[in-house]
Design a protein around this motif. Sequence first.
Motif, PDB file in Angstrom:
ATOM      1  N   LEU A 107       9.780-105.983  63.236  1.00  0.00           N
ATOM      2  CA  LEU A 107       8.500-105.331  63.003  1.00  0.00           C
ATOM      3  C   LEU A 107       7.442-105.957  63.905  1.00  0.00           C
ATOM      4  CD1 LEU A 107       8.436-105.158  59.091  1.00  0.00           C
ATOM      5  CD2 LEU A 107       8.863-103.259  60.658  1.00  0.00           C
ATOM      6  N   GLY A 108       6.358-105.216  64.109  1.00  0.00           N
ATOM      7  CA  GLY A 108       5.220-105.777  64.814  1.00  0.00           C
ATOM      8  C   GLY A 108       4.345-106.557  63.847  1.00  0.00           C
ATOM      9  N   MET A 109       3.853-107.710  64.290  1.00  0.00           N
ATOM     10  CA  MET A 109       2.933-108.511  63.475  1.00  0.00           C
ATOM     11  C   MET A 109       1.589-108.596  64.191  1.00  0.00           C
ATOM     12  SD  MET A 109       3.198-112.475  62.110  1.00  0.00           S
ATOM     13  CE  MET A 109       4.384-112.106  60.810  1.00  0.00           C
ATOM     14  N   GLY A 110       0.538-108.329  63.448  1.00  0.00           N
ATOM     15  CA  GLY A 110      -0.788-108.375  64.037  1.00  0.00           C
ATOM     16  C   GLY A 110      -1.823-108.907  63.070  1.00  0.00           C
ATOM     17  N   HIS A 111      -3.091-108.820  63.470  1.00  0.00           N
ATOM     18  CA  HIS A 111      -4.198-109.282  62.634  1.00  0.00           C
ATOM     19  C   HIS A 111      -4.835-108.137  61.848  1.00  0.00           C
ATOM     20  CE1 HIS A 111      -3.972-113.246  64.361  1.00  0.00           C
ATOM     21  NE2 HIS A 111      -4.100-112.759  65.580  1.00  0.00           N
ATOM     22  N   THR A 112      -4.344-106.907  62.097  1.00  0.00           N
ATOM     23  CA  THR A 112      -4.826-105.725  61.379  1.00  0.00           C
ATOM     24  C   THR A 112      -3.624-104.858  61.034  1.00  0.00           C
ATOM     25  OG1 THR A 112      -5.096-104.335  63.341  1.00  0.00           O
ATOM     26  CG2 THR A 112      -6.957-105.772  62.753  1.00  0.00           C
ATOM     27  N   PRO A 113      -3.795-103.894  60.131  1.00  0.00           N
ATOM     28  CA  PRO A 113      -2.674-103.008  59.786  1.00  0.00           C
ATOM     29  C   PRO A 113      -2.268-102.081  60.919  1.00  0.00           C
ATOM     30  CG  PRO A 113      -4.386-102.953  58.090  1.00  0.00           C
ATOM     31  CD  PRO A 113      -4.969-103.644  59.272  1.00  0.00           C
ATOM     32  N   ASP A 114      -3.086-101.973  61.960  1.00  0.00           N
ATOM     33  CA  ASP A 114      -2.817-101.057  63.060  1.00  0.00           C
ATOM     34  C   ASP A 114      -1.604-101.532  63.868  1.00  0.00           C
ATOM     35  OD1 ASP A 114      -2.798 -99.268  65.101  1.00  0.00           O
ATOM     36  OD2 ASP A 114      -4.718 -99.865  65.977  1.00  0.00           O
ATOM     37  N   LYS A 115      -0.500-100.786  63.801  1.00  0.00           N
ATOM     38  CA  LYS A 115       0.721-101.189  64.484  1.00  0.00           C
ATOM     39  C   LYS A 115       0.623-101.047  66.002  1.00  0.00           C
ATOM     40  CE  LYS A 115       3.080-102.745  61.196  1.00  0.00           C
ATOM     41  NZ  LYS A 115       3.358-104.187  61.175  1.00  0.00           N
ATOM     42  N   LEU A 116      -0.386-100.343  66.466  1.00  0.00           N
ATOM     43  CA  LEU A 116      -0.551-100.197  67.910  1.00  0.00           C
ATOM     44  C   LEU A 116      -1.223-101.416  68.530  1.00  0.00           C
ATOM     45  CD1 LEU A 116      -1.652 -96.444  68.136  1.00  0.00           C
ATOM     46  CD2 LEU A 116       0.630 -97.417  68.456  1.00  0.00           C
ATOM     47  N   SER A 117      -1.701-102.320  67.684  1.00  0.00           N
ATOM     48  CA  SER A 117      -2.391-103.503  68.210  1.00  0.00           C
ATOM     49  C   SER A 117      -1.730-104.788  67.709  1.00  0.00           C
ATOM     50  CB  SER A 117      -3.861-103.484  67.796  1.00  0.00           C
ATOM     51  OG  SER A 117      -3.982-103.517  66.377  1.00  0.00           O
ATOM     52  N   TYR A 118      -0.406-104.762  67.567  1.00  0.00           N
ATOM     53  CA  TYR A 118       0.278-105.957  67.087  1.00  0.00           C
ATOM     54  C   TYR A 118       0.245-107.046  68.167  1.00  0.00           C
ATOM     55  CZ  TYR A 118       4.326-104.215  69.738  1.00  0.00           C
ATOM     56  OH  TYR A 118       5.164-103.763  70.719  1.00  0.00           O
ATOM     57  N   VAL A 119       0.359-108.282  67.716  1.00  0.00           N
ATOM     58  CA  VAL A 119       0.329-109.434  68.613  1.00  0.00           C
ATOM     59  C   VAL A 119       1.733-109.808  69.067  1.00  0.00           C
ATOM     60  CG1 VAL A 119      -0.314-111.878  68.818  1.00  0.00           C
ATOM     61  CG2 VAL A 119      -1.768-110.288  67.531  1.00  0.00           C
ATOM     62  N   SER A 120       2.705-109.654  68.171  1.00  0.00           N
ATOM     63  CA  SER A 120       4.063-110.088  68.483  1.00  0.00           C
ATOM     64  C   SER A 120       5.076-109.239  67.732  1.00  0.00           C
ATOM     65  CB  SER A 120       4.244-111.562  68.100  1.00  0.00           C
ATOM     66  OG  SER A 120       5.576-111.993  68.300  1.00  0.00           O
ATOM     67  N   ILE A 121       6.263-109.130  68.315  1.00  0.00           N
ATOM     68  CA  ILE A 121       7.424-108.606  67.594  1.00  0.00           C
ATOM     69  C   ILE A 121       8.029-109.764  66.798  1.00  0.00           C
ATOM     70  CG2 ILE A 121       9.750-107.681  67.835  1.00  0.00           C
ATOM     71  CD1 ILE A 121       7.693-105.621  68.433  1.00  0.00           C
ATOM     72  N   THR A 122       8.481-109.497  65.588  1.00  0.00           N
ATOM     73  CA  THR A 122       9.107-110.544  64.782  1.00  0.00           C
ATOM     74  C   THR A 122      10.323-109.995  64.056  1.00  0.00           C
ATOM     75  OG1 THR A 122       8.773-112.125  62.972  1.00  0.00           O
ATOM     76  CG2 THR A 122       7.546-110.062  62.847  1.00  0.00           C
ATOM     77  N   ALA A 123      11.345-110.824  63.950  1.00  0.00           N
ATOM     78  CA  ALA A 123      12.510-110.496  63.124  1.00  0.00           C
ATOM     79  C   ALA A 123      12.198-110.850  61.686  1.00  0.00           C
ATOM     80  CB  ALA A 123      13.725-111.285  63.599  1.00  0.00           C
ATOM     81  N   ASN A 124      12.532-109.968  60.763  1.00  0.00           N
ATOM     82  CA  ASN A 124      12.280-110.206  59.342  1.00  0.00           C
ATOM     83  C   ASN A 124      13.578-110.559  58.627  1.00  0.00           C
ATOM     84  OD1 ASN A 124       9.530-109.750  59.304  1.00  0.00           O
ATOM     85  ND2 ASN A 124       9.767-107.535  59.130  1.00  0.00           N
ATOM     86  N   TYR A 125      13.623-111.754  58.096  1.00  0.00           N
ATOM     87  CA  TYR A 125      14.778-112.215  57.328  1.00  0.00           C
ATOM     88  C   TYR A 125      14.420-112.251  55.850  1.00  0.00           C
ATOM     89  CZ  TYR A 125      16.801-114.033  61.693  1.00  0.00           C
ATOM     90  OH  TYR A 125      17.324-114.181  62.952  1.00  0.00           O
ATOM     91  N   PHE A 126      15.217-111.603  55.009  1.00  0.00           N
ATOM     92  CA  PHE A 126      15.014-111.698  53.567  1.00  0.00           C
ATOM     93  C   PHE A 126      15.457-113.093  53.112  1.00  0.00           C
ATOM     94  CE2 PHE A 126      15.192-106.907  52.395  1.00  0.00           C
ATOM     95  CZ  PHE A 126      14.173-106.675  53.312  1.00  0.00           C
ATOM     96  N   ALA A 127      14.634-113.729  52.309  1.00  0.00           N
ATOM     97  CA  ALA A 127      14.872-115.128  51.957  1.00  0.00           C
ATOM     98  C   ALA A 127      14.442-115.386  50.520  1.00  0.00           C
ATOM     99  CB  ALA A 127      14.102-116.047  52.912  1.00  0.00           C
ATOM    100  N   ASP A 128      14.856-116.550  50.010  1.00  0.00           N
ATOM    101  CA  ASP A 128      14.390-117.003  48.700  1.00  0.00           C
ATOM    102  C   ASP A 128      14.106-118.492  48.767  1.00  0.00           C
ATOM    103  OD1 ASP A 128      16.827-118.339  48.511  1.00  0.00           O
ATOM    104  OD2 ASP A 128      17.751-116.841  47.203  1.00  0.00           O
ATOM    105  N   GLU A 129      13.956-119.124  47.617  1.00  0.00           N
ATOM    106  CA  GLU A 129      13.579-120.541  47.586  1.00  0.00           C
ATOM    107  C   GLU A 129      14.698-121.457  48.072  1.00  0.00           C
ATOM    108  OE1 GLU A 129      15.308-119.630  43.470  1.00  0.00           O
ATOM    109  OE2 GLU A 129      14.193-118.606  45.074  1.00  0.00           O
TER     110      GLU A 129
END
Length: 408
Positions: A107-129
Amino acid sequence: MQIGPVLAALRHHKAGALLIAAQIALTLAIVCNALFIVHERLAHLSQSTGIDESSLLVIGNEWAGKPDADQIASLMAADLDTLRRVPGVANVYATNSFPLANGGNALGMGHTPDKLSYVSITANYFADENTLSTLGLKLVEGRNFRADEIGTLDGKGYVHPAVVIITRALAARMFPHESAIGKPVYISATPSIVIGVVERMRTPWVDNGMAKWADCSTLVPYRRLTLITQYVVRVQPGQLEDVRHRVRAALYAANRMRVISPKDGVRTFAQVRETAYRDDRGMAILMSGISAVLLLITGAGIVGLSSFWVGQRRKQIGVRRALGATRHDILSYFLTENLLIAVGGVVMGGVLAIGLNLWLMKQFEMDRLGAGYVLAGVAALLLLGQGAVLAPALRASRVPPVEATRSV
């Protein structure tokens, strides 16, 4: 030795000299770029994932009978409890993916919800404690997830985590001049607060297209309630193979309504790494083989042409010996002649190597070829040329002066 007579003699053998020069040029261009690719692939193979690979097992589990989300949640909890009871297991968690898996969510990660202005691509791993301790990840800032922060997600839901843990590389992209802890980031329409930063955790993909984002990973506090689940198991030191044989039997004993592949359902991380980099390893072997064959062919070509020239010039060599030329003079003559041809070839080859690299950069997003590869290739081809011509040149130096009179 004067160069003029050598150049004058080469003008009478233009076709052969140009053929060898062209062969050297083509070999240099291909070998430089091939070895550059080999170096890149080998560097790729040795990249750290940031996790403790030596103590990990990965189990690919698929449920049979199409249970619903609530049933999967119960089955998953029972599996995690079963695996923790297996002798030699230190910890375990369930996830959607893991480093080098070659599959997962980005997913794209940014400082706003706008996906067109994301700062970086990031892999999302589901995790727990249990994820940090299972993978051996080093927490450099903040804290781990708490058990009460772990949510569930079925195949139709969307990720809206209230809190996340990110890698140091991703934190540096998002907040280059300050700590990321306590800051909001957006991977969905709602903000997620960064509660922890781990030193490193590689993304699942190994292809060059994701190289720019290779260390940009995000841990989200979810368990995914779908038919296919990955269990990552941390094993106590020295018990990897023993535990590997126990976990499959333990899971089937707990519930037989599942599929765990006999071939790769339970893998060590060494096997995961081998599978992930199979193409890179194959490419490195192929490019190395091509380079070796080209060098052998070029060397053989120089030997063949030089031997042919020595046979043609036996009378000429005999005349020079009769006029006072020493064996060293004859040897130097052929070495100098070949060196001039090789120099012309490597000059052309250097230009071709750079041109080929520029084309590869445009077509396949390769990095720029370093000058060191070209210089090393030039040195190698010059040494190869001199080594290949040495035997014919020594044979020429042993032609006796009487050879000048034998055809008269």
